[in-house]
Write a protein that holds these residues in place. Structure first.
Motif, PDB file in Angstrom:
ATOM      1  N   ASP A  93       3.307   1.094  -1.519  1.00 25.34           N
ATOM      2  CA  ASP A  93       3.707   1.483  -2.573  1.00 25.34           C
ATOM      3  C   ASP A  93       3.817   1.758  -3.805  1.00 25.34           C
ATOM      4  O   ASP A  93       3.326   3.167  -4.588  1.00 25.34           O
ATOM      5  CB  ASP A  93       4.778   0.579  -3.549  1.00 25.34           C
ATOM      6  CG  ASP A  93       6.293  -0.225  -2.652  1.00 25.34           C
ATOM      7  OD1 ASP A  93       7.093   1.113  -2.351  1.00 25.34           O
ATOM      8  OD2 ASP A  93       7.083  -1.224  -3.106  1.00 25.34           O
ATOM      9  N   THR A  94       1.452   1.823  -3.717  1.00 21.57           N
ATOM     10  CA  THR A  94       1.015   1.916  -4.377  1.00 21.57           C
ATOM     11  C   THR A  94       0.222   3.327  -4.462  1.00 21.57           C
ATOM     12  O   THR A  94      -0.055   4.208  -5.069  1.00 21.57           O
ATOM     13  CB  THR A  94      -0.844   1.177  -4.060  1.00 21.57           C
ATOM     14  OG1 THR A  94       0.161  -0.179  -4.515  1.00 21.57           O
ATOM     15  CG2 THR A  94      -1.701   1.190  -4.618  1.00 21.57           C
ATOM     16  N   ASP A 119       0.594  -1.228  -0.498  1.00 20.59           N
ATOM     17  CA  ASP A 119       0.026   0.014  -0.069  1.00 20.59           C
ATOM     18  C   ASP A 119       0.653   1.170  -0.026  1.00 20.59           C
ATOM     19  O   ASP A 119       0.604   2.202  -0.197  1.00 20.59           O
ATOM     20  CB  ASP A 119      -1.356   0.388   1.081  1.00 20.59           C
ATOM     21  CG  ASP A 119      -1.885  -0.950   1.193  1.00 20.59           C
ATOM     22  OD1 ASP A 119      -2.712  -1.071  -0.326  1.00 20.59           O
ATOM     23  OD2 ASP A 119      -3.174  -1.137   2.260  1.00 20.59           O
ATOM     24  N   THR A 177       2.748   4.979  -6.506  1.00 27.12           N
ATOM     25  CA  THR A 177       2.824   4.292  -7.851  1.00 27.12           C
ATOM     26  C   THR A 177       1.847   5.196  -8.523  1.00 27.12           C
ATOM     27  O   THR A 177       1.471   6.107  -9.546  1.00 27.12           O
ATOM     28  CB  THR A 177       2.361   2.940  -8.351  1.00 27.12           C
ATOM     29  OG1 THR A 177       1.839   2.688  -7.526  1.00 27.12           O
ATOM     30  CG2 THR A 177       3.603   2.939  -8.079  1.00 27.12           C
ATOM     31  N   LEU A 178       0.110   5.028  -7.852  1.00 33.33           N
ATOM     32  CA  LEU A 178      -0.705   5.679  -8.673  1.00 33.33           C
ATOM     33  C   LEU A 178      -1.085   7.083  -8.198  1.00 33.33           C
ATOM     34  O   LEU A 178      -1.512   7.485  -8.461  1.00 33.33           O
ATOM     35  CB  LEU A 178      -2.193   5.271  -7.918  1.00 33.33           C
ATOM     36  CG  LEU A 178      -2.189   3.511  -8.368  1.00 33.33           C
ATOM     37  CD1 LEU A 178      -3.298   2.668  -7.525  1.00 33.33           C
ATOM     38  CD2 LEU A 178      -1.636   2.846  -9.888  1.00 33.33           C
ATOM     39  N   GLY A 179      -0.549   7.621  -7.092  1.00 34.04           N
ATOM     40  CA  GLY A 179      -0.676   8.712  -6.083  1.00 34.04           C
ATOM     41  C   GLY A 179       0.269   9.750  -7.217  1.00 34.04           C
ATOM     42  O   GLY A 179      -0.112  11.334  -7.090  1.00 34.04           O
ATOM     43  N   TYR A 180       1.438   9.567  -7.268  1.00 34.83           N
ATOM     44  CA  TYR A 180       2.687  10.619  -7.745  1.00 34.83           C
ATOM     45  C   TYR A 180       2.488   9.401  -9.106  1.00 34.83           C
ATOM     46  O   TYR A 180       4.415  10.568  -9.498  1.00 34.83           O
ATOM     47  CB  TYR A 180       3.751  10.930  -6.826  1.00 34.83           C
ATOM     48  CG  TYR A 180       3.203  11.059  -5.060  1.00 34.83           C
ATOM     49  CD1 TYR A 180       3.443  12.779  -5.268  1.00 34.83           C
ATOM     50  CD2 TYR A 180       2.842  10.854  -4.579  1.00 34.83           C
ATOM     51  CE1 TYR A 180       2.718  13.912  -4.309  1.00 34.83           C
ATOM     52  CE2 TYR A 180       2.108  11.194  -3.327  1.00 34.83           C
ATOM     53  CZ  TYR A 180       2.194  13.057  -3.165  1.00 34.83           C
ATOM     54  OH  TYR A 180       1.306  13.471  -1.904  1.00 34.83           O
ATOM     55  N   ARG A 181       1.855   8.966  -9.871  1.00 36.38           N
ATOM     56  CA  ARG A 181       3.276   8.100 -11.368  1.00 36.38           C
ATOM     57  C   ARG A 181       3.946   7.611 -10.768  1.00 36.38           C
ATOM     58  O   ARG A 181       4.870   7.738 -11.909  1.00 36.38           O
ATOM     59  CB  ARG A 181       2.887   9.504 -11.716  1.00 36.38           C
ATOM     60  CG  ARG A 181       1.389   9.099 -12.377  1.00 36.38           C
ATOM     61  CD  ARG A 181       0.714  10.076 -13.471  1.00 36.38           C
ATOM     62  NE  ARG A 181      -0.929  10.364 -13.947  1.00 36.38           N
ATOM     63  CZ  ARG A 181      -1.571   9.476 -13.523  1.00 36.38           C
ATOM     64  NH1 ARG A 181      -1.450   8.381 -14.391  1.00 36.38           N
ATOM     65  NH2 ARG A 181      -2.992   9.703 -14.101  1.00 36.38           N
ATOM     66  N   HIS A 182       5.303   7.320  -9.664  1.00 41.93           N
ATOM     67  CA  HIS A 182       6.197   6.590  -9.731  1.00 41.93           C
ATOM     68  C   HIS A 182       6.153   5.392 -10.565  1.00 41.93           C
ATOM     69  O   HIS A 182       5.197   4.547  -9.479  1.00 41.93           O
ATOM     70  CB  HIS A 182       6.445   6.482  -8.650  1.00 41.93           C
ATOM     71  CG  HIS A 182       6.985   7.759  -7.532  1.00 41.93           C
ATOM     72  ND1 HIS A 182       8.048   7.939  -7.068  1.00 41.93           N
ATOM     73  CD2 HIS A 182       6.713   9.227  -7.984  1.00 41.93           C
ATOM     74  CE1 HIS A 182       8.530   9.291  -6.236  1.00 41.93           C
ATOM     75  NE2 HIS A 182       7.325   9.878  -7.138  1.00 41.93           N
ATOM     76  N   GLY A 227       6.933   1.225  -6.661  1.00 39.69           N
ATOM     77  CA  GLY A 227       7.155   2.223  -5.397  1.00 39.69           C
ATOM     78  C   GLY A 227       8.587   2.038  -5.001  1.00 39.69           C
ATOM     79  O   GLY A 227       8.953   1.486  -5.213  1.00 39.69           O
TER      80      GLY A 227
END
Length: 274
Positions: free
Chosen positions: A208-209, A206, A212-217, A220
């Motif tokens: 890492d997510t 979570d 990846t989803l919140g900041y588009r990395h 994670g």
């Protein structure tokens, strides 16, 4: 400027093999130096596997890669990239051997955090050294950090930027400083993610997510640490703590995992099971 026709890479581990791959795909003749025949066989297998995988995707190497165990094989290289582990004395010794074996070559260090100025002390001519910090996995990574020491020749900086472009990658140029730009930012985020995991804020997945989803990395910070190696991240964090203070102090969780041999993808267990 075109890439040098002949390239040396000292160290054939994951990073060194990847650097050799990148130059071979770009058309250079590459010589990789390893410490002994066993290590050379491992380096050869890594490079061949990497190039074969790229060829399956339609990316063929127009250059060649040879693996040797004698630094004398670097004679005549236009550029030699040092790619051994992040240990100051080890790197200094390798750089001195490179300077002796290839007296006319430009020298790049793939260090991710060590001072270029400190490493340059190992060379008779410190102006020949520039940081070339490649990212893992090298064949598909778009970034190379060009690190400029106080004594790095200005012309070498320009050449390094052009060589990076010749590999189809993007260069950022930073002044020699602890952790440069990429490692300093990446480690800061990763250490905070570890503290959050240690404190039970959320699961590794979570956390890492969130990035990846919140900041588009693309990946994670905890999974990235598994890929880089927890031992590598620990060594960098300890170096940054010495240089920049306690905000880079490694979390207890990181130290415990390294002590337990949970180093990430290379051992099959880190913050994730691989």
């Amino acid at each position: 400027m075109t890439l040098p026709t002949t390239i040396g890479v000292y160290g054939g581990g994951r990073m060194g093999a990847g650097i050799a791959h990148a130059f071979a795909v770009a058309g250079s003749t590459v010589t990789v130096v390893e410490s002994d025949e066993t290590a050379a066989a491992g380096a050869r297998e890594r490079v061949e596997r990497s190039l074969a995988k790229a060829a399956e995707k339609g990316v063929a190497a127009s250059g060649t890669v040879t693996v040797v165990t004698d630094a004398a094989g670097l004679a005549g290289c236009g550029l030699v990239v040092e790619a051994v582990p992040e240990l100051v004395d080890l790197k200094r010794g390798v750089l001195a051997r490179i300077a002796e074996a290839a007296p006319d070559a430009a020298i790049g260090s793939n260090t991710s955090s060590l001072s270029i100025d400190d490493l340059a002390d190992a060379l008779p001519d410190p102006s020949r050294l520039v940081g070339l910090h490649f990212f893992n996995p090298v064949p598909v990574s778009d970034l190379v950090e060009v690190v400029v020491g106080a004594r790095t020749a200005p012309g070498l900086v320009t050449s390094a930027q052009e060589w990076v472009a010749g590999l189809g990658k993007t260069a950022i140029t930073v002044t020699d400083s602890p952790g440069f730009a990429s490692s300093r930012l990446g480690v800061a985020i990763a250490l905070e993610a570890m503290r959050m995991l240690e404190e039970g804020v959320a699961s590794a997945a979570d956390i890492d997510t969130a990035m990846t989803l919140g900041y588009r990395h693309p990946v994670g910070p905890l999974r990235t640490t598994d890929i880089v190696g927890l031992d590598v991240r620990l060594a960098i964090a300890e170096h940054l703590e010495r240089e920049l203070g306690p905000r880079f102090a490694p979390p207890r969780l990181l130290r415990e995992k390294v002590a337990a041999g949970e180093l990430g993808r290379k051992t099959g267990q880190g913050f994730y099971a691989w």
